[in-house]
Each structure stands twice: as C-alpha cells, then as structure tokens.
Write an enzyme that holds these catalytic residues in place. Structure first.
Site, PDB file in Angstrom:
ATOM      1  N   GLY A  12       0.770  -1.241   0.000  1.00 33.06           N
ATOM      2  CA  GLY A  12       0.000   0.000   0.000  1.00 33.06           C
ATOM      3  C   GLY A  12       0.797   1.283   0.000  1.00 33.06           C
ATOM      4  O   GLY A  12       0.290   2.318   0.423  1.00 33.06           O
ATOM      5  N   LEU A  86      -4.369  -6.619  -8.417  1.00 38.50           N
ATOM      6  CA  LEU A  86      -3.989  -7.499  -9.516  1.00 38.50           C
ATOM      7  C   LEU A  86      -5.141  -8.167 -10.260  1.00 38.50           C
ATOM      8  O   LEU A  86      -4.919  -8.756 -11.301  1.00 38.50           O
ATOM      9  CB  LEU A  86      -3.027  -8.578  -8.991  1.00 38.50           C
ATOM     10  CG  LEU A  86      -1.784  -8.036  -8.287  1.00 38.50           C
ATOM     11  CD1 LEU A  86      -0.915  -9.194  -7.806  1.00 38.50           C
ATOM     12  CD2 LEU A  86      -1.002  -7.098  -9.181  1.00 38.50           C
ATOM     13  N   LEU A  88      -8.475  -8.662 -12.579  1.00 31.77           N
ATOM     14  CA  LEU A  88      -9.171  -8.012 -13.689  1.00 31.77           C
ATOM     15  C   LEU A  88     -10.510  -7.480 -13.175  1.00 31.77           C
ATOM     16  O   LEU A  88     -11.271  -8.199 -12.525  1.00 31.77           O
ATOM     17  CB  LEU A  88      -9.392  -9.011 -14.829  1.00 31.77           C
ATOM     18  CG  LEU A  88      -9.994  -8.456 -16.106  1.00 31.77           C
ATOM     19  CD1 LEU A  88      -9.035  -7.480 -16.771  1.00 31.77           C
ATOM     20  CD2 LEU A  88     -10.329  -9.605 -17.054  1.00 31.77           C
ATOM     21  N   ASN A 103      -5.458   2.979 -13.205  1.00 32.15           N
ATOM     22  CA  ASN A 103      -4.482   2.014 -12.717  1.00 32.15           C
ATOM     23  C   ASN A 103      -3.091   2.556 -12.997  1.00 32.15           C
ATOM     24  O   ASN A 103      -2.896   3.365 -13.909  1.00 32.15           O
ATOM     25  CB  ASN A 103      -4.661   0.673 -13.441  1.00 32.15           C
ATOM     26  CG  ASN A 103      -3.697  -0.392 -12.943  1.00 32.15           C
ATOM     27  OD1 ASN A 103      -3.520  -0.583 -11.749  1.00 32.15           O
ATOM     28  ND2 ASN A 103      -3.067  -1.086 -13.868  1.00 32.15           N
ATOM     29  N   HIS A 105       0.794   1.116 -13.871  1.00 32.12           N
ATOM     30  CA  HIS A 105       1.546  -0.069 -14.280  1.00 32.12           C
ATOM     31  C   HIS A 105       3.031   0.270 -14.231  1.00 32.12           C
ATOM     32  O   HIS A 105       3.433   1.346 -14.693  1.00 32.12           O
ATOM     33  CB  HIS A 105       1.129  -0.490 -15.697  1.00 32.12           C
ATOM     34  CG  HIS A 105       1.743  -1.781 -16.114  1.00 32.12           C
ATOM     35  ND1 HIS A 105       1.321  -2.987 -15.629  1.00 32.12           N
ATOM     36  CD2 HIS A 105       2.780  -2.050 -16.956  1.00 32.12           C
ATOM     37  CE1 HIS A 105       2.063  -3.952 -16.159  1.00 32.12           C
ATOM     38  NE2 HIS A 105       2.949  -3.402 -16.967  1.00 32.12           N
ATOM     39  N   GLU A 175       6.260   6.407  -9.226  1.00 32.30           N
ATOM     40  CA  GLU A 175       4.862   6.170  -8.853  1.00 32.30           C
ATOM     41  C   GLU A 175       4.404   7.152  -7.784  1.00 32.30           C
ATOM     42  O   GLU A 175       3.348   7.788  -7.924  1.00 32.30           O
ATOM     43  CB  GLU A 175       4.697   4.731  -8.339  1.00 32.30           C
ATOM     44  CG  GLU A 175       4.836   3.677  -9.414  1.00 32.30           C
ATOM     45  CD  GLU A 175       4.824   2.261  -8.867  1.00 32.30           C
ATOM     46  OE1 GLU A 175       4.608   1.340  -9.662  1.00 32.30           O
ATOM     47  OE2 GLU A 175       5.031   2.068  -7.644  1.00 32.30           O
TER      48      GLU A 175
END
Length: 192
Positions: A12, A86, A88, A103, A105, A175
């Site tokens: 997290g 993770l 879908l 999201n 990546h 990120e």
C-alpha cells in the site's frame, strides 16, 4: 468533493501516497480502501489515515449485486483507483465507472503489460529485453488488462547494473511522485 475508492492487494505505498495527497483536499477524498487480501498492509495504512476498509472475496467482486458493488454505492464512490491491485475488474464495474477507474503499471505500456505482468515480473522482463529505459504508465481501466487509454507516462533510464530490485526502487519513486497528482488532474478534468 469526489469520493475515491482505492483497491489494493499489497503493502500500500501508492495507496498511502494517494491518501497523503488528498488529505485536506477540496478536490477529492479517499473514502474507502478495499482489498482482496486480509493480510494486505494497505489496510493498516488506511486505518492509520482514518479511511474505512473492507476485505472481499472474488465472488464479492464479480457479482453485480455483490458486496463490492454495495460498498461502492454505500460510500457514494465517484472514482476508483487501482494501486497494486492485480485482479481483472469485472464488466459491471468497468461499465458503471467508465472513464473513472485508473491504474498504474510499472512499465511503459504497451510493452510488458497484460495478465501476469506485475511487480518483479515486469522488471525482470524489462531487463531481459535489454531495454534502455522503463517507467510508469497511468491509464484508464477497461475490461482487458493494461489496455485502457494512457493518461500519463514517465521514464527512468535502465542501467547495465540494474537488478529487478534497483529498477523497482526507481519505478516506486516515479509512482509516488506522479500517481496522486495525475489522479487529481483526471478528477478535475472529468468534473466528477
């Protein structure tokens, strides 16, 4: 004020960066953190921020009338963020939140994306391919892994002596720096 839900499966750190960013914001607030893992440290981080949490099963997630859909409605969620999540996303959620699920990546999509490409697997693939740079892709979520419209990318050089761990550290820095402000910008642009 936009109500944001974060889905997280792991430690997290991105979720915490987002909660920190929106603390005291007039644009949005993290109203809920959901996890598919009861041992996800993201839950502890959320609790420390005073953000309500819930753990759910695959069935809770997949069912249009399941627990996840009910929680999103109960907390009046306007915008969804996947931060190290993770699974879908099922069609009932991608339709309900079309254009409002993002999201992050840990690579430059469309390379090194898709089912099973997460965490060190991505970094190992980048290194094995001999790439000279890697980075992050923040994108909208649709019914296929890592194939939604790209909102933002940032890059870092890949050094000859990089390992999956050193590359991951570079990616985490990107990120934490970029994901929260891109979320805020997207919310502002959508006017949700």
């Amino acid at each position: 004020m936009t109500n944001i839900a974060i889905f997280a499966s792991g430690s997290g750190t991105n979720a915490e960066a987002i909660m920190d960013h929106f603390a005291g914001s007039t644009v949005g607030r993290v109203a809920l953190l959901l996890s598919n893992r009861a041992d996800a440290y993201a839950l502890t981080r959320a609790e420390r921020h005073g953000v309500p949490t819930a753990v759910f099963t695959r069935d809770d997630f997949r069912e249009p009338t399941g627990r996840v859909a009910s929680l999103l409605q109960e907390f009046r969620i306007d915008f969804v963020v996947l931060a190290g999540f993770l699974w879908l996303v099922p069609e009932h959620l991608t339709e309900r939140y079309a254009g409002r699920i993002v999201n992050i990546h840990p690579a430059l999509l469309p390379k090194f994306g898709g089912r099973g490409m997460y965490g060190d697997r991505v970094h190992e693939a980048v290194l094995a391919a001999g790439e000279k740079e890697s980075g992050i892709t923040i994108h909208l979520v649709n019914e296929r892994y890592d194939s939604g419209d790209t909102l933002f990318q940032a890059t870092v050089p890949v050094s000859a002596d990089d390992t999956p761990e050193t590359l991951a550290a570079k990616i985490h820095t990107l990120e934490h720096r970029h994901f929260p402000p891109v979320i805020e910008r997207t919310i502002r642009e959508l006017g949700v």
